[in-house]
Design an enzyme around this catalytic site. Structure first.
Site, PDB file in Angstrom:
ATOM      1  N   SER A  69       0.812  -1.223   0.000  1.00  0.00           N
ATOM      2  CA  SER A  69       0.000   0.000   0.000  1.00  0.00           C
ATOM      3  C   SER A  69       0.837   1.262   0.000  1.00  0.00           C
ATOM      4  O   SER A  69       0.374   2.315  -0.460  1.00  0.00           O
ATOM      5  CB  SER A  69      -0.923   0.007   1.224  1.00  0.00           C
ATOM      6  OG  SER A  69      -0.180  -0.089   2.428  1.00  0.00           O
ATOM      7  N   ASP A 218      -4.866   6.980   9.971  1.00  0.00           N
ATOM      8  CA  ASP A 218      -4.525   5.648  10.493  1.00  0.00           C
ATOM      9  C   ASP A 218      -3.153   5.602  11.158  1.00  0.00           C
ATOM     10  O   ASP A 218      -2.796   4.616  11.796  1.00  0.00           O
ATOM     11  CB  ASP A 218      -4.632   4.587   9.401  1.00  0.00           C
ATOM     12  CG  ASP A 218      -3.679   4.805   8.227  1.00  0.00           C
ATOM     13  OD1 ASP A 218      -2.676   5.536   8.377  1.00  0.00           O
ATOM     14  OD2 ASP A 218      -3.942   4.242   7.159  1.00  0.00           O
ATOM     15  N   HIS A 221      -0.062   5.168   7.134  1.00  0.00           N
ATOM     16  CA  HIS A 221       0.168   5.561   5.736  1.00  0.00           C
ATOM     17  C   HIS A 221       0.407   7.062   5.629  1.00  0.00           C
ATOM     18  O   HIS A 221      -0.331   7.843   6.235  1.00  0.00           O
ATOM     19  CB  HIS A 221      -1.033   5.173   4.875  1.00  0.00           C
ATOM     20  CG  HIS A 221      -1.272   3.703   4.805  1.00  0.00           C
ATOM     21  ND1 HIS A 221      -2.119   3.041   5.677  1.00  0.00           N
ATOM     22  CD2 HIS A 221      -0.761   2.751   3.971  1.00  0.00           C
ATOM     23  CE1 HIS A 221      -2.118   1.749   5.382  1.00  0.00           C
ATOM     24  NE2 HIS A 221      -1.315   1.547   4.361  1.00  0.00           N
TER      25      HIS A 221
END
Length: 246
Positions: A69, A218, A221
Site C-alpha cells: 500500500s 490511520d 500511511h
C-alpha cells in the site's frame, strides 16, 4: 542513514506502535487481506504512473515499482502515490523515467513473491530498475523474519536471474515486538542489499512516521505531504541506482 541510527529513532516513535495495534485489531480492514496469498493480478493492473511533469528528452528509463500500500497510494487520489512523486522528481531532474506502479495494498512478502515473475513478464520490456517495497504487512501479521527473508531472497534471485538491478526500500519493526524479532527483521534489507549489490533506502517511512502532519488518520500511511517528503529522499537514491552499469 545507518540502520543502528534508525533503530534508535524508532524508539522515539510511539505512534508507529499505536498504528500497529490499530491494524492488528482490524480497524483498518481496507489494508488487510485473507491469509492466503492472492492470485496474480491481470496485466492491466500494471499501469504507468500519472504525473503532471512531462517526460524530458533522452532515452527512456523504465522502472517497476513493486510493493504494498505504501507504493499503491492507499488513501490517496490517483496520481498521488509514491511512484508518481518519484517519477515527477526524476523528470524534473532531466531523466526520462516512466515508473510502472505494481503496488497492491495488503500484500505480504509471500503475496509479492507469488506475483513477482508475473509482473515482470507483463512489462512492455525488461525494466532498467525494480523498486521493491514490501515487509510492512509482514510486521502487522508478525510473520517470522525467517519467512520474510526467504520471500525477499526469492524475489532478489529472480531479478538477478533476469539481470535486472534492484533498489530496496526497507521496512523496520517497532520495538514493542521485542528485541529478537526487531533485530532479525530489521537486518533483512541491509543484508540483501549487500548480498545482491542492490541500492538501499533503509526505512521507507523515515522522517514521516510519528508526525501527524505527514500521516493519514490511520497513523501508518503517509498523506500527500508525507509522500512528497519520502519522494524527496528516495528519488536521489533511484537516480544513483539508475546510473549503475548493467
Amino acid at each position: 542513514m545507518e540502520t543502528n541510527i534508525l533503530e534508535r529513532k524508532m524508539r522515539r516513535w510511539p505512534l508507529y506502535g499505536g498504528g500497529l495495534a490499530l491494524l492488528q485489531a482490524g480497524l483498518l480492514a481496507g489494508c488487510d487481506r485473507t491469509a492466503e496469498p492472492p492470485a496474480p493480478p491481470p496485466a492491466t493492473n500494471l499501469v504507468a504512473t500519472v504525473a503532471a511533469t512531462p517526460a524530458p528528452q533522452g532515452p527512456q528509463r523504465l522502472i517497476l515499482a513493486f510493493g504494498d500500500s505504501l507504493y499503491a497510494g492507499y488513501g490517496l487520489d490517483r496520481g498521488q502515490s509514491l511512484p508518481d512523486a518519484v517519477q515527477a522528481r526524476l523528470r524534473k531532474d532531466g531523466i526520462n523515467a516512466t515508473i510502472v506502479n505494481a503496488g497492491v495494498s495488503g500484500d505480504t512478502s509471500a503475496a509479492g513473491r507469488q506475483r513477482f515473475a508475473f509482473a515482470l513478464d507483463n512489462m512492455t520490456r525488461k525494466p532498467d530498475l525494480i523498486l521493491i517495497g514490501l515487509g510492512g504487512n509482514d510486521v502487522l501479521r508478525q510473520i517470522s523474519p525467517e519467512e520474510t527473508r526467504a520471500n525477499m531472497t526469492a524475489m532478489m534471485d529472480e531479478a538477478k536471474r533476469r539481470a535486472i538491478p534492484v533498489m530496496l526500500t526497507g521496512m523496520m519493526a517497532p520495538p514493542n515486538l521485542g528485541p529478537d524479532y526487531t533485530r532479525a527483521f530489521n537486518a533483512i534489507w541491509p543484508d540483501l542489499a549487500k548480498r545482491y549489490d542492490a541500492a538501499l533506502y533503509p526505512f521507507i517511512l523515515d522522517g514521516v512516521i510519528g508526525d501527524g502532519r505527514l500521516m493519514q488518520a490511520d497513523r501508518v500511511h503517509p498523506n500527500r505531504t508525507g509522500v512528497d517528503r519520502i519522494a524527496a529522499r528516495v528519488a536521489p537514491v533511484v537516480e544513483s541506482a539508475l546510473g549503475r552499469p548493467r
